[in-house]
Design a protein around this motif. Structure first.
Motif, PDB file in Angstrom:
ATOM      1  N   PHE A   1      -0.616  18.686  -6.445  1.00  0.00           N
ATOM      2  CA  PHE A   1      -0.320  18.590  -5.019  1.00  0.00           C
ATOM      3  C   PHE A   1      -1.608  18.541  -4.198  1.00  0.00           C
ATOM      4  O   PHE A   1      -1.640  18.977  -3.048  1.00  0.00           O
ATOM      5  N   ALA A   2      -2.659  17.978  -4.791  1.00  0.00           N
ATOM      6  CA  ALA A   2      -3.951  17.896  -4.104  1.00  0.00           C
ATOM      7  C   ALA A   2      -3.887  17.009  -2.866  1.00  0.00           C
ATOM      8  O   ALA A   2      -4.530  17.313  -1.858  1.00  0.00           O
ATOM      9  N   VAL A   3      -3.126  15.918  -2.907  1.00  0.00           N
ATOM     10  CA  VAL A   3      -3.081  15.006  -1.763  1.00  0.00           C
ATOM     11  C   VAL A   3      -2.512  15.694  -0.522  1.00  0.00           C
ATOM     12  O   VAL A   3      -3.152  15.678   0.527  1.00  0.00           O
ATOM     13  N   PRO A   4      -1.333  16.323  -0.580  1.00  0.00           N
ATOM     14  CA  PRO A   4      -0.877  17.003   0.639  1.00  0.00           C
ATOM     15  C   PRO A   4      -1.807  18.147   1.046  1.00  0.00           C
ATOM     16  O   PRO A   4      -1.991  18.406   2.240  1.00  0.00           O
ATOM     17  N   GLY A   5      -2.424  18.806   0.086  1.00  0.00           N
ATOM     18  CA  GLY A   5      -3.392  19.856   0.408  1.00  0.00           C
ATOM     19  C   GLY A   5      -4.575  19.298   1.174  1.00  0.00           C
ATOM     20  O   GLY A   5      -5.048  19.901   2.142  1.00  0.00           O
ATOM     21  N   PHE A   6      -5.061  18.137   0.763  1.00  0.00           N
ATOM     22  CA  PHE A   6      -6.169  17.484   1.455  1.00  0.00           C
ATOM     23  C   PHE A   6      -5.747  17.022   2.850  1.00  0.00           C
ATOM     24  O   PHE A   6      -6.446  17.264   3.830  1.00  0.00           O
ATOM     25  N   VAL A   7      -4.600  16.350   2.937  1.00  0.00           N
ATOM     26  CA  VAL A   7      -4.137  15.832   4.234  1.00  0.00           C
ATOM     27  C   VAL A   7      -4.000  16.957   5.244  1.00  0.00           C
ATOM     28  O   VAL A   7      -4.389  16.824   6.405  1.00  0.00           O
TER      29      VAL A   7
ATOM     30  N   THR B   1       0.833  -1.206   0.000  1.00  0.00           N
ATOM     31  CA  THR B   1       0.000   0.000   0.000  1.00  0.00           C
ATOM     32  C   THR B   1       0.864   1.251   0.000  1.00  0.00           C
ATOM     33  O   THR B   1       0.604   2.198  -0.748  1.00  0.00           O
ATOM     34  N   ILE B   2       1.892   1.280   0.839  1.00  0.00           N
ATOM     35  CA  ILE B   2       2.813   2.417   0.895  1.00  0.00           C
ATOM     36  C   ILE B   2       3.475   2.629  -0.456  1.00  0.00           C
ATOM     37  O   ILE B   2       3.544   3.752  -0.966  1.00  0.00           O
ATOM     38  N   ARG B   3       3.973   1.559  -1.043  1.00  0.00           N
ATOM     39  CA  ARG B   3       4.678   1.685  -2.329  1.00  0.00           C
ATOM     40  C   ARG B   3       3.750   2.197  -3.424  1.00  0.00           C
ATOM     41  O   ARG B   3       4.151   3.051  -4.228  1.00  0.00           O
ATOM     42  N   ALA B   4       2.520   1.715  -3.451  1.00  0.00           N
ATOM     43  CA  ALA B   4       1.558   2.204  -4.444  1.00  0.00           C
ATOM     44  C   ALA B   4       1.269   3.685  -4.208  1.00  0.00           C
ATOM     45  O   ALA B   4       1.203   4.475  -5.161  1.00  0.00           O
ATOM     46  N   HIS B   5       1.118   4.067  -2.950  1.00  0.00           N
ATOM     47  CA  HIS B   5       0.867   5.479  -2.617  1.00  0.00           C
ATOM     48  C   HIS B   5       2.037   6.355  -3.057  1.00  0.00           C
ATOM     49  O   HIS B   5       1.838   7.399  -3.679  1.00  0.00           O
ATOM     50  N   LEU B   6       3.257   5.939  -2.752  1.00  0.00           N
ATOM     51  CA  LEU B   6       4.425   6.753  -3.104  1.00  0.00           C
ATOM     52  C   LEU B   6       4.626   6.830  -4.616  1.00  0.00           C
ATOM     53  O   LEU B   6       5.042   7.881  -5.125  1.00  0.00           O
ATOM     54  N   ARG B   7       4.338   5.764  -5.327  1.00  0.00           N
ATOM     55  CA  ARG B   7       4.400   5.823  -6.806  1.00  0.00           C
ATOM     56  C   ARG B   7       3.410   6.868  -7.329  1.00  0.00           C
ATOM     57  O   ARG B   7       3.726   7.652  -8.217  1.00  0.00           O
ATOM     58  N   MET B   8       2.187   6.838  -6.751  1.00  0.00           N
ATOM     59  CA  MET B   8       1.163   7.801  -7.168  1.00  0.00           C
ATOM     60  C   MET B   8       1.612   9.227  -6.835  1.00  0.00           C
ATOM     61  O   MET B   8       1.447  10.135  -7.642  1.00  0.00           O
ATOM     62  N   ILE B   9       2.198   9.429  -5.661  1.00  0.00           N
ATOM     63  CA  ILE B   9       2.678  10.756  -5.264  1.00  0.00           C
ATOM     64  C   ILE B   9       3.729  11.247  -6.262  1.00  0.00           C
ATOM     65  O   ILE B   9       3.676  12.397  -6.709  1.00  0.00           O
ATOM     66  N   ALA B  10       4.682  10.394  -6.622  1.00  0.00           N
ATOM     67  CA  ALA B  10       5.715  10.787  -7.585  1.00  0.00           C
ATOM     68  C   ALA B  10       5.082  11.203  -8.912  1.00  0.00           C
ATOM     69  O   ALA B  10       5.469  12.221  -9.500  1.00  0.00           O
ATOM     70  N   GLN B  11       4.112  10.449  -9.386  1.00  0.00           N
ATOM     71  CA  GLN B  11       3.441  10.776 -10.653  1.00  0.00           C
ATOM     72  C   GLN B  11       2.649  12.072 -10.536  1.00  0.00           C
ATOM     73  O   GLN B  11       2.720  12.927 -11.425  1.00  0.00           O
ATOM     74  N   ASN B  12       1.889  12.210  -9.450  1.00  0.00           N
ATOM     75  CA  ASN B  12       1.081  13.419  -9.273  1.00  0.00           C
ATOM     76  C   ASN B  12       1.953  14.661  -9.170  1.00  0.00           C
ATOM     77  O   ASN B  12       1.672  15.682  -9.807  1.00  0.00           O
ATOM     78  N   PHE B  13       2.997  14.597  -8.350  1.00  0.00           N
ATOM     79  CA  PHE B  13       3.874  15.751  -8.173  1.00  0.00           C
ATOM     80  C   PHE B  13       4.546  16.123  -9.491  1.00  0.00           C
ATOM     81  O   PHE B  13       4.669  17.302  -9.817  1.00  0.00           O
TER      82      PHE B  13
END
Length: 164
Positions: free
Chosen positions: A96-102, A79-91
């Protein structure tokens, strides 16, 4: 339109409930804002941040975001690895919607990181128990923005990391 509004309403109720549960499960933190941020993070990351380790390091050419948990939790590691892959792609796309939401706000540095995205690369790397997103740039303004972003993250998550 009604379905969309209903879906948003259900998500809002779910997040309020998750934040309430997080505050009840981790009352020792004494900080309901922190507990709420952790609950929102759990929602988008898929893993409990209280049982995971975040680290945000400034580096001369950018920085790194690390997220790990016990390697024996293979589902959590995936789960962590999938999340970090998505973060790299999004960034990389300037999203940067995910950190904005968090964090329930625009995170410092992200406006510049969005504007200078062509000068920044984001590389996912697997690590034992999770992974990291390596943020690389030679652009001085981008490095400064990345460091502002990581400093905010260190503070907000009460996380370890090196500041330059």
């Amino acid at each position: 339109m009604r379905r969309r509004l209903a879906a948003v309403a259900v998500l809002a109720v779910a997040l309020v409930c998750a934040e309430s549960v997080a505050a009840q499960q981790h009352p020792a933190s004494g900080d309901t804002g922190f507990a709420a941020m952790q609950a929102r993070g759990h929602h988008v990351m898929g893993v409990d941040q209280y049982t995971s380790t975040h680290r945000f390091d400034d580096l001369p050419d950018g920085g790194r975001i690390m997220l790990q948990r016990a390697p024996s939790d293979t589902a959590g590691v995936r789960t962590i690895r999938a999340h970090l892959r998505m973060i790299a792609q999004n960034f990389a796309a300037g999203d940067f919607a995910v950190p904005g939401f968090v964090h329930a706000q625009e995170v410092p540095g992200t406006a510049t990181m969005r504007r200078r995205r062509a000068a920044i690369s984001y590389r996912f790397e697997a690590l034992p128990g999770g992974g990291q997103v390596r943020i690389l740039t030679r652009d001085a303004a981008a490095v400064e923005a990345v460091h502002a972003f990581l400093a905010f993250q260190r503070d907000a998550h009460h996380a370890d990391g090196n500041a330059l």
